[in-house]
Design a protein around this motif. Structure first.
Motif, PDB file in Angstrom:
ATOM      1  N   PRO A 296      -4.258  -3.016  -2.881  1.00  5.58           N
ATOM      2  CA  PRO A 296      -3.479  -1.902  -3.488  1.00  5.58           C
ATOM      3  C   PRO A 296      -3.248  -2.013  -5.037  1.00  5.58           C
TER       4      PRO A 296
ATOM      5  N   GLU B 177       1.101   4.091  -2.747  1.00  8.57           N
ATOM      6  CA  GLU B 177       0.686   5.497  -2.650  1.00  8.57           C
ATOM      7  C   GLU B 177       1.955   6.311  -2.991  1.00  8.57           C
TER       8      GLU B 177
ATOM      9  N   ARG C 138       0.639  -1.276   0.022  1.00 10.54           N
ATOM     10  CA  ARG C 138       0.010  -0.032  -0.076  1.00 10.54           C
ATOM     11  C   ARG C 138       0.875   1.293   0.027  1.00 10.54           C
ATOM     12  N   GLN C 139       1.949   1.005   0.885  1.00 13.91           N
ATOM     13  CA  GLN C 139       2.666   2.464   0.822  1.00 13.91           C
ATOM     14  C   GLN C 139       3.341   2.580  -0.599  1.00 13.91           C
TER      15      GLN C 139
END
Ligand code: C2E
Ligand code: MG
Ligand code: MG
Ligand code: MG
Length: 310
Positions: free
Chosen positions: A225, A201, A197-198
């Motif tokens: 994600p 992002e 997810r990081q």
């Protein structure tokens, strides 16, 4: 079974699997030094945008040039590397190589574009923003796809390592796509998804590889994600028949609709024929990969623009 047969049948039991076991053992032992001795190398296979046939990017695929066994494909050694943990340094090496290669392609294309613009007498802008737009060429950087195995996914260095590699190369995060198999994410809880997810992002693309084989809950898709689904080759194969297997057509249609509704792109693997290509284009797939377009090859085949592309 040999055991039931008794006696010396034991020795005759599946010599193939014995050979494979010995093989596995010797390959496993050799793995760590193989990395030090530079015995791995990458091939690249283009990803084709179905709307216009342009190359959108390339998937990096690792190979091992073994001094005794010759050229080995990843199916022979990735599971061993995953088992022993060598996949972590090997995976980092793959990432570094692939990112470096993508930057080299980008540089070459920018230089070509500047040269072309210059010879057209339009090269006044110094090509400062080469690669995004400009006089002679309008292209986005090629994306490079890199496979991640489960062990890498769970390694605490994944995010910092990836960021460091991108920064060292000066590469946009969106020019990197990390491929993770659907099955590696089945049952992953929120904590386990956090690194991906990081990265997402930050702008890194995330593809769900071999999609459709993992029996995952479709509702699960919404919380992953991912930015792309890579439909497994088995569905492409089903479309080859005349008439195509209706179950496969329905499946692909449904997945494309669902993926697009969720804002995901669809890539198809294993496109080997023109028939499959046109069928998959009609079904709304965005990107394709397969022998019909090009087999995996050295970076040089890419530089020559994959002259063989149909
Ligand atoms: P994958 O990520 O699903 O990669 C696609 C595989 O399909 C590749 O096999 C590719 O050569 C093959 N392929 C491409 N087009 C066609 C086609 O039209 N027909 C057929 N029959 N096959 C096609 P390859 O190179 O043997 O790689 C096998 C698997 O090994 C990959 O599957 C991936 O899961 C894994 N792998 C490869 N490189 C890496 C790596 O650097 N790291 C990790 N963790 N896994 C890797
Ligand atoms: Mg892949
Ligand atoms: Mg795949
Ligand atoms: Mg596959």
């Amino acid at each position: 079974r040999a055991k039931d047969a008794g006696g010396n049948r034991y020795e005759l039991a599946d010599p193939d699997s014995d050979a494979r076991a010995i093989d596995r053992h010797s390959l496993t032992n050799r793995l760590p030094t193989a990395l030090e001795r530079d015995e791995f190398f990458l091939e690249y296979q283009p990803l084709i945008r179905m709307s216009d046939g342009h190359i959108d990017g390339a998937e990096a695929l690792v190979r091992w040039k073994h001094p005794v066994h010759g050229l080995l494909g990843p199916d022979r050694f990735i599971p061993l590397a995953e088992h022993t943990g060598l996949i972590v340094p090997l995976g980092r090496w793959v990432l570094e190589q692939a990112v470096r290669q993508a930057c080299a392609w980008h540089e070459e294309r920018s230089a070509e574009t500047r040269a072309k613009a210059k010879s057209n007498g339009k090269g006044k802008g110094k090509g400062k923003s080469a690669g995004t737009s400009g006089a002679g060429g309008d292209f986005r950087p090629l994306r490079v796809n890199v496979n991640l195995s489960p062990r890498q996914l769970h390694h605490p260095d994944l995010v910092p390592d990836t960021v460091a590699v991108l920064e060292a190369a000066g590469m946009e995060p969106s020019s990197l796509c990390l491929e993770v198999t659907e099955s590696a994410l089945i049952g992953a809880d929120e904590d386990e998804l956090k690194p991906l997810r990081q990265l997402a992002e930050l702008g890194v693309e995330i593809a769900l590889d071999d999609f459709g084989t993992g029996y995952s809950n479709l509702a699960n898709l919404r919380r992953l994600p991912a930015t792309t689904l890579k439909l497994d080759r088995s569905f492409t194969q089903g479309l080859q028949q005349h008439p195509a297997d209706p179950a496969d057509v329905t499946f692909v249609e449904g997945i494309v609709t669902l993926a697009h509704a969720l804002g995901l792109a669809v890539t198809v693997e294993g496109v080997e024929t023109e028939h499959q290509a046109s069928k998959l284009r009609d079904l709304g797939c965005d990107t394709a990969q397969g022998w019909y377009y090009a087999r995996p090859g050295p970076p040089s085949s890419f530089q020559q623009g994959f002259a063989v592309l149909p």
